[in-house]
Design a protein around this motif. Sequence first.
Motif, PDB file in Angstrom:
ATOM      1  N   TRP A   1     -22.342   2.321  -7.359  1.00  0.00           N
ATOM      2  CA  TRP A   1     -21.180   2.146  -6.485  1.00  0.00           C
ATOM      3  C   TRP A   1     -20.790   3.447  -5.792  1.00  0.00           C
ATOM      4  N   THR A   2     -20.920   4.555  -6.483  1.00  0.00           N
ATOM      5  CA  THR A   2     -20.467   5.823  -5.923  1.00  0.00           C
ATOM      6  C   THR A   2     -21.387   6.369  -4.837  1.00  0.00           C
ATOM      7  N   GLU A   3     -22.522   5.707  -4.597  1.00  0.00           N
ATOM      8  CA  GLU A   3     -23.401   6.156  -3.515  1.00  0.00           C
ATOM      9  C   GLU A   3     -23.083   5.478  -2.180  1.00  0.00           C
ATOM     10  N   ALA A   4     -22.132   4.561  -2.208  1.00  0.00           N
ATOM     11  CA  ALA A   4     -21.708   3.879  -0.978  1.00  0.00           C
ATOM     12  C   ALA A   4     -20.494   4.590  -0.384  1.00  0.00           C
ATOM     13  N   PRO A   5     -20.209   4.370   0.904  1.00  0.00           N
ATOM     14  CA  PRO A   5     -18.978   4.910   1.479  1.00  0.00           C
ATOM     15  C   PRO A   5     -17.760   4.446   0.679  1.00  0.00           C
ATOM     16  N   PHE A   6     -16.848   5.346   0.446  1.00  0.00           N
ATOM     17  CA  PHE A   6     -15.690   5.081  -0.404  1.00  0.00           C
ATOM     18  C   PHE A   6     -14.886   3.883   0.098  1.00  0.00           C
ATOM     19  N   LEU A   7     -14.562   3.866   1.376  1.00  0.00           N
ATOM     20  CA  LEU A   7     -13.765   2.779   1.932  1.00  0.00           C
ATOM     21  C   LEU A   7     -14.483   1.441   1.775  1.00  0.00           C
ATOM     22  N   TRP A   8     -15.764   1.417   2.066  1.00  0.00           N
ATOM     23  CA  TRP A   8     -16.528   0.180   1.975  1.00  0.00           C
ATOM     24  C   TRP A   8     -16.566  -0.329   0.540  1.00  0.00           C
ATOM     25  N   ALA A   9     -16.906   0.548  -0.388  1.00  0.00           N
ATOM     26  CA  ALA A   9     -17.078   0.131  -1.777  1.00  0.00           C
ATOM     27  C   ALA A   9     -15.767  -0.317  -2.407  1.00  0.00           C
ATOM     28  N   GLU A  10     -14.668   0.356  -2.082  1.00  0.00           N
ATOM     29  CA  GLU A  10     -13.367  -0.080  -2.612  1.00  0.00           C
ATOM     30  C   GLU A  10     -13.035  -1.492  -2.140  1.00  0.00           C
ATOM     31  N   SER A  11     -13.248  -1.759  -0.866  1.00  0.00           N
ATOM     32  CA  SER A  11     -12.962  -3.089  -0.339  1.00  0.00           C
ATOM     33  C   SER A  11     -13.814  -4.144  -1.040  1.00  0.00           C
ATOM     34  N   PHE A  12     -15.085  -3.832  -1.225  1.00  0.00           N
ATOM     35  CA  PHE A  12     -15.985  -4.797  -1.864  1.00  0.00           C
ATOM     36  C   PHE A  12     -15.605  -5.027  -3.322  1.00  0.00           C
ATOM     37  N   PHE A  13     -15.122  -4.003  -3.999  1.00  0.00           N
ATOM     38  CA  PHE A  13     -14.659  -4.183  -5.381  1.00  0.00           C
ATOM     39  C   PHE A  13     -13.583  -5.258  -5.459  1.00  0.00           C
ATOM     40  N   TYR A  14     -12.605  -5.206  -4.569  1.00  0.00           N
ATOM     41  CA  TYR A  14     -11.525  -6.197  -4.621  1.00  0.00           C
ATOM     42  C   TYR A  14     -12.019  -7.588  -4.239  1.00  0.00           C
ATOM     43  N   ARG A  15     -12.990  -7.652  -3.352  1.00  0.00           N
ATOM     44  CA  ARG A  15     -13.571  -8.955  -3.031  1.00  0.00           C
ATOM     45  C   ARG A  15     -14.306  -9.526  -4.237  1.00  0.00           C
ATOM     46  N   ARG A  16     -15.038  -8.689  -4.927  1.00  0.00           N
ATOM     47  CA  ARG A  16     -15.738  -9.120  -6.138  1.00  0.00           C
ATOM     48  C   ARG A  16     -14.742  -9.504  -7.241  1.00  0.00           C
ATOM     49  N   LEU A  17     -13.687  -8.757  -7.358  1.00  0.00           N
ATOM     50  CA  LEU A  17     -12.676  -9.026  -8.382  1.00  0.00           C
ATOM     51  C   LEU A  17     -12.078 -10.418  -8.207  1.00  0.00           C
ATOM     52  N   LEU A  18     -11.685 -10.751  -6.979  1.00  0.00           N
ATOM     53  CA  LEU A  18     -11.105 -12.064  -6.710  1.00  0.00           C
ATOM     54  C   LEU A  18     -12.134 -13.163  -6.952  1.00  0.00           C
TER      55      LEU A  18
ATOM     56  N   TYR B   1      -4.981  -7.548  -2.491  1.00  0.00           N
ATOM     57  CA  TYR B   1      -5.876  -6.450  -2.102  1.00  0.00           C
ATOM     58  C   TYR B   1      -5.291  -5.145  -2.623  1.00  0.00           C
ATOM     59  N   TYR B   2      -6.127  -4.274  -3.136  1.00  0.00           N
ATOM     60  CA  TYR B   2      -5.694  -2.944  -3.582  1.00  0.00           C
ATOM     61  C   TYR B   2      -4.445  -2.996  -4.476  1.00  0.00           C
ATOM     62  N   VAL B   3      -4.358  -3.966  -5.330  1.00  0.00           N
ATOM     63  CA  VAL B   3      -3.319  -4.174  -6.343  1.00  0.00           C
ATOM     64  C   VAL B   3      -1.952  -4.443  -5.734  1.00  0.00           C
ATOM     65  N   SER B   4      -1.413  -3.475  -4.994  1.00  0.00           N
ATOM     66  CA  SER B   4      -0.013  -3.568  -4.581  1.00  0.00           C
ATOM     67  C   SER B   4       0.184  -3.941  -3.118  1.00  0.00           C
ATOM     68  N   ASP B   5      -0.903  -4.190  -2.381  1.00  0.00           N
ATOM     69  CA  ASP B   5      -0.756  -4.466  -0.952  1.00  0.00           C
ATOM     70  C   ASP B   5       0.017  -5.764  -0.722  1.00  0.00           C
ATOM     71  N   ALA B   6       0.835  -5.747   0.330  1.00  0.00           N
ATOM     72  CA  ALA B   6       1.754  -6.849   0.600  1.00  0.00           C
ATOM     73  C   ALA B   6       1.055  -8.037   1.248  1.00  0.00           C
ATOM     74  N   THR B   7       1.405  -9.232   0.775  1.00  0.00           N
ATOM     75  CA  THR B   7       0.990 -10.503   1.375  1.00  0.00           C
ATOM     76  C   THR B   7       2.245 -11.242   1.830  1.00  0.00           C
ATOM     77  N   ILE B   8       2.058 -12.413   2.441  1.00  0.00           N
ATOM     78  CA  ILE B   8       3.210 -13.194   2.898  1.00  0.00           C
ATOM     79  C   ILE B   8       4.097 -13.592   1.717  1.00  0.00           C
ATOM     80  N   ALA B   9       3.493 -13.866   0.563  1.00  0.00           N
ATOM     81  CA  ALA B   9       4.293 -14.205  -0.615  1.00  0.00           C
ATOM     82  C   ALA B   9       5.189 -13.048  -1.028  1.00  0.00           C
ATOM     83  N   ASP B  10       4.701 -11.822  -0.862  1.00  0.00           N
ATOM     84  CA  ASP B  10       5.513 -10.653  -1.203  1.00  0.00           C
ATOM     85  C   ASP B  10       6.678 -10.471  -0.235  1.00  0.00           C
TER      86      ASP B  10
END
Length: 383
Positions: free
Chosen positions: A82-99, A237-246
């Motif tokens: 994971w750490t060999e990918a661009p930081f922004l890209w890999a973080e986004s993909f982590f949350y997609r995989r998590l969901l 997304y990213y734990v605390s990011d706001a959605t319409i429910a928030d």
Amino acid sequence: MTEQAPVIISSESPFATDVFVKRHPALVERILGAWPLGPEQQQALRNLSDENVSGVMERLPAGAPAADQWQAWGRDYYGKPWTEAPFLWAESFFYRRLLNAVGYFGEGIWKGVDLFAPFKQAELAGEVVAAEVRALGHLANLADDDRGQALLLSSLWGNRADLSFQIQAGRASEISGLVADDSDDLWKLLDATRGGSLAIVADNAGSELIADLVLTDHLLASGTVGEVVLYVKPTPYYVSDATIADVADCLRKLVAVDGAAREVGERLRGAAAAGQLCVRTDPFFCAPFDFTAMPDTLRTQFASASATILKGDLNYRRLVGDRWWDPTVPFGQVTSYFPGPVAALRTLKSDVVVGLEPGTLATLEASGAAWRTAGTHALFQVS
């Protein structure tokens, strides 16, 4: 736009590396402790955690929503750590995989369940937000300019908002921790386009979103803007990011409190009913790219606004590019592609930064502090 700096690869940044080998596993454990997940879900989450630390990046399972799209996006990174990918890209993909691991996009009972809701709701019920809403009554005694500046600072600092609300006077430059302060330019921009449409791209839920909403109310009630379009994430997304429910949770919090907070909440509900407050989203806000790749529909929306305010660290990374910029490269130079006037309100929580004065940079570097990533410094920047 200026010549591009190198993209931040996680392995090149101790901060980014820690996100994958420490923060993500800790987040997985928090989720496992907060929800009655089944054995398959638990195993999928633990596999993802182990993969982040010592494995290689795996694709989304065949048949998962948007699997083909992510396959194309990540074809250069799968099968590598994971750490060999661009930081922004890999973080986004982590949350997609998590969901995906818990069935967020499936047809079962976990469809659409915000795994981070318990953490957001705990903050909303906590003392920081309680202090925010109590302090609202004091703002009525401030001059209009000072009230606006106090609310702007609250929106900037997020979880330090309770302190900002109690500023009785003074400008942002007098507040410690600001590495760049274009707040006067932001007010001049809003005055020059008085009555226009303001886009606000939200960052965190909880106390920060409360502060964003109170600032929105002030801008609308004062006539500084005629419309606010508030952009939130389409999925958790990213734990605390706001959605319409928030947004809905925060409005309920405001109207549940007697006094000034309730008045703010009721005015905001009225503004929404009148079309002055619009909440929107776009799938791009959860895509693994910076804003140079925004779709034409979103570009058109931003172009139609008198100004756009981007909140928070992630939006800043996406605005300027998550790259190893020389910190003194002008903010306006790296954001010239953006379709209209743009302002960044950001607490520094990652490596990237631009637009600093050489003297400011020298002082920060000499301090020996982790000023880029510790959340102790912030900025207002306007282009």
